[in-house]
Write a protein that holds these residues in place. Structure first.
Motif, short mmCIF file in Angstrom:
data_model
loop_
_atom_site.label_atom_id
_atom_site.label_comp_id
_atom_site.label_asym_id
_atom_site.label_seq_id
_atom_site.Cartn_x
_atom_site.Cartn_y
_atom_site.Cartn_z
N ARG A 81 0.82 -1.21 0.00
CA ARG A 81 0.00 0.00 0.00
C ARG A 81 0.86 1.27 0.00
O ARG A 81 0.61 2.20 -0.74
CB ARG A 81 -0.92 -0.02 1.23
N ILE A 122 0.91 4.31 -2.67
CA ILE A 122 0.77 5.74 -2.38
C ILE A 122 1.93 6.51 -3.00
O ILE A 122 1.74 7.52 -3.68
CB ILE A 122 0.74 6.00 -0.85
N ILE A 143 1.58 9.45 -5.96
CA ILE A 143 1.96 10.85 -5.86
C ILE A 143 3.23 11.17 -6.64
O ILE A 143 3.79 12.25 -6.50
CB ILE A 143 2.10 11.32 -4.40
N ASN A 175 -4.77 7.80 2.68
CA ASN A 175 -3.54 7.23 2.13
C ASN A 175 -2.28 8.02 2.51
O ASN A 175 -1.48 8.39 1.66
CB ASN A 175 -3.63 7.12 0.60
N LEU A 176 -2.15 8.23 3.79
CA LEU A 176 -0.90 8.81 4.27
C LEU A 176 0.05 7.66 4.61
O LEU A 176 -0.39 6.55 4.88
CB LEU A 176 -1.15 9.66 5.52
N ILE A 177 1.34 7.94 4.59
CA ILE A 177 2.31 6.92 4.98
C ILE A 177 2.51 7.02 6.50
O ILE A 177 2.96 8.04 7.01
CB ILE A 177 3.63 7.08 4.21
N LYS A 181 4.45 5.73 8.65
CA LYS A 181 5.78 5.82 9.25
C LYS A 181 6.35 7.22 9.20
O LYS A 181 7.32 7.52 9.88
CB LYS A 181 6.75 4.90 8.50
N LEU A 182 5.77 8.05 8.34
CA LEU A 182 6.32 9.40 8.17
C LEU A 182 5.47 10.40 8.93
O LEU A 182 4.25 10.25 9.02
CB LEU A 182 6.34 9.77 6.69
N GLU A 185 5.79 16.59 2.16
CA GLU A 185 7.01 16.83 1.41
C GLU A 185 7.22 15.79 0.31
O GLU A 185 7.92 16.05 -0.68
CB GLU A 185 8.16 16.71 2.41
N LEU A 186 6.69 14.60 0.52
CA LEU A 186 7.04 13.44 -0.31
C LEU A 186 6.93 13.68 -1.82
O LEU A 186 7.89 13.41 -2.55
CB LEU A 186 6.20 12.25 0.13
N TYR A 197 2.54 12.27 13.88
CA TYR A 197 2.39 11.14 12.95
C TYR A 197 0.92 10.96 12.66
O TYR A 197 0.07 11.28 13.49
CB TYR A 197 3.02 9.89 13.55
N ARG A 249 -0.84 17.67 1.02
CA ARG A 249 0.09 16.94 0.16
C ARG A 249 -0.25 17.18 -1.30
O ARG A 249 0.62 17.36 -2.14
CB ARG A 249 0.02 15.45 0.49
#
Lengths: 394, 179
Positions: A300, A304, A308, B46-48, B50-51, B58-59, B91, B107
């Motif tokens: 997943r 993502i 992006i 749909n955020l990551i 761990k970040l 920023e990604l 987080y 984002r």
């Protein structure tokens, strides 16, 4: 993605799963530690061999006939003639050896007694600590004098005896009185070394006292490494002319023995390193396995990232760096473990084990290389995921 | 929605985006378009996980190879716009659903895309926060961002300037809804 960022991320995901990461690294740790240990101890053994030969004296050839009776033509005059004719051979000494009971006052010990000429001390690269060497006149006049190795002195006269105090004393060899005229410098502190135990007496006296008619063993020195081969050949020819049978005598060149031994040690080392290499391979497969699991778990996240705007290269790089980080940390721990083991084992076996910079560089290189090789397949799998499928993955 | 977002390519027909036939592009070229022209707001955020918040925002800029200082500046700017200033170091799991959705909006905004695609952006939120998020999206629209929003909810659809109704894969209505 920037390298530093990818590295930090990799570190984070390793730390998030400490136990798993450790188990994954275990193969690499063991493999690298084994390589370091084997190379380190191999070097230790090589050092030991070299030390032993250094104690013996460098540039030495020992020639020895097996038969007493057929050695009658091995006279000092003939050998001297041969040595003088060939410039590659520099010095020589006959060698008459026997283990004898030595007595001084109440102390009695069995020690090796060597009958030699004045040149023997320099042939064997020994130095005088006190007194004088055996001299030509001692040989011709059959003087009962002796030169003691340092430990032979401390054995006979007691631990705290100073070399000068022993000079002029009389010891009994097989019941015959000998005057101590010189003490040799200590070569090795080790109790196991025979080099400091010897008692030197004039060879003529040794022949008479020990009832040895013909001298069978001779020591020679040669000029330098290059002349070793020629010197050996000249001596071999000389002996062959006397015995007419190569099986009746043996000629040993210290340098070639040392080279042979080092060759053997190196071969053994290479085989062991290769075996340790298998552990590295297994470790690499372990990393690949965990990376594959990790890619599946993070499908997943990959979706993502791709949605992006991450392209294949970005994803590939992220996972390869993660694999490299895992194996590099494993490699680092392996180096620590290996160095630690080398230190322990070296001191246990009294060898100078040494962790060479080479083996550290090679080990770290290999562990990073393993990371790349075995990280690539899972990373490639991740990079090729379709963003839609990856996003839908639960 | 996936086709507009260049996440998928059409099995039949053509999708022309800025004069480019998307169906003919490679995987990496699609990534490039998603990165430069599009912004996504997903139903599930749909955020990551761990970040932290700022890293998430920023990604896309990292993949766009924007230098670090500018990245942080733009990410902070986007977070300011969605009302999440001061939450940079948190987080995703420390945030409420509405806040998480705002992070995902930030984002999408950070890259300054031509079009922002929102797939049921309020679907996972309670009605109150749903309205808040919707207000934010409207605001962004007022500021000049093109937003394509997909929804089953007529009351949400009614707030758009142009409504395209699709049923069983066919457009059944396309009307302007201004004034």
């Amino acid at each position: 993605m920037e390298f530093k960022q990818a590295f930090m991320l990799a570190l984070k995901s390793i730390l998030a799963n400490k136990m798993r990461a450790l188990l994954t690294m275990l193969g690499i740790i063991i493999g690298v530690a084994a390589v370091i240990l084997i190379v380190g101890l191999g070097n230790g053994v090589t050092n030991k061999v070299e030390d032993t030969f250094k104690e013996m004296g460098s540039n030495i050839i020992v020639a020895s006939a097996y038969m007493q009776n057929s050695s009658k033509h091995l006279t000092l005059e003939k050998i001297e003639e041969m040595v003088n004719e060939d410039e590659n051979i520099t010095e020589f000494s006959p060698y008459v050896a026997a283990n004898k009971k030595i007595k001084y006052e109440k102390t009695e010990k069995t020690l090796p007694v060597d009958g030699v000429t004045s040149q023997y001390v320099s042939v064997r690269s020994k130095k005088l600590e006190a007194g004088r060497n055996i001299e030509y006149i001692d040989e011709t006049r059959n003087q009962k004098v002796c030169v003691l190795g340092y430990h032979a002195m401390t054995d006979m006269f007691g631990k705290d005896t100073l070399p000068n105090e022993a000079i002029g004393e009389y010891i009994k060899i097989d019941g015959t009185k000998f005057r101590v005229v010189g003490i040799l410098k200590e070569i090795s502190k080790s109790k196991f070394s025979d080099e400091d135990n010897m008692i030197l007496i004039p060879y003529t006296v040794a022949q008479k006292e020990f009832n040895i008619k013909y001298i069978t063993t001779w020591y020679f020195t040669y000029l330098d490494k290059e002349s070793a081969k020629t010197a050996t050949d000249v001596i071999d020819k000389f002996f062959y002319n006397i015995f007419k049978d190569a099986d009746d005598y043996i000629i040993i060149d210290a340098q070639s023995i040392m080279d042979n031994m080092n060759d053997t040690i190196n071969t053994i080392k290479m085989v062991l390193v290769a075996i340790a290499g298998i552990s590295l391979l297994v470790g690499g497969i372990g990393i690949m396995n965990i990376m594959l699991v990790s890619v599946t778990e993070r499908t997943r996240e990959i979706g993502i990232r791709k949605a992006i705007g991450a392209n294949k290269k970005d994803i590939l790089r992220q996972f390869v760096i993660e694999a490299i980080t895992t194996s590099a940390i494993g490699g680092f721990l392996g180096i620590l473990l290996g160095t630690f083991l080398v230190t322990i084992v070296s001191s246990a076996f009294e060898i100078r084990g040494d962790v060479s910079l080479d083996s550290i560089i090679i080990a770290s290189g290999i562990s990073v290389f393993i990371g790349i090789i075995f990280g690539y397949l899972p990373a490639n799998k991740a990079a090729n995921l379709h963003p839609i499928d990856a996003l839908r993955y639960e | 929605m996936n086709i507009i977002g260049c996440l998928d390519i059409p099995s039949s027909g053509n999708y022309i985006l800025d004069g480019i036939d998307v169906g003919t592009l490679s995987d990496d070229e699609l990534s490039y378009i998603r990165n430069y022209k599009l912004g996504f707001i997903f139903q599930q955020y749909n955020l990551i996980q761990k970040l932290n918040v700022i890293s998430n925002v920023e990604l896309p800029l990292i993949y766009k190879k924007v230098p670090k200082e500018e990245r942080i500046l733009r990410a902070k700017e986007a977070l300011l716009k969605v009302g999440l200033e001061g939450m940079e170091k948190r987080y995703p799991q420390q945030l409420s659903g509405g806040q998480q959705q705002r992070v995902s909006i930030a984002r999408a905004l950070a890259t300054k895309p031509s079009v922002i695609l929102a797939d049921e952006p309020t679907g996972a939120l309670d009605s109150h926060t749903g309205i808040e998020v919707l207000e934010l999206i409207k605001e962004l629209n007022e500021e000049g961002n093109t937003i394509i929003l997909v929804t089953h909810d007529n009351s949400i659809a009614a707030q758009a300037k142009r409504i395209i109704r699709i049923s069983d894969g066919k457009i059944i209505e396309d009307k302007n809804n201004e004034g």
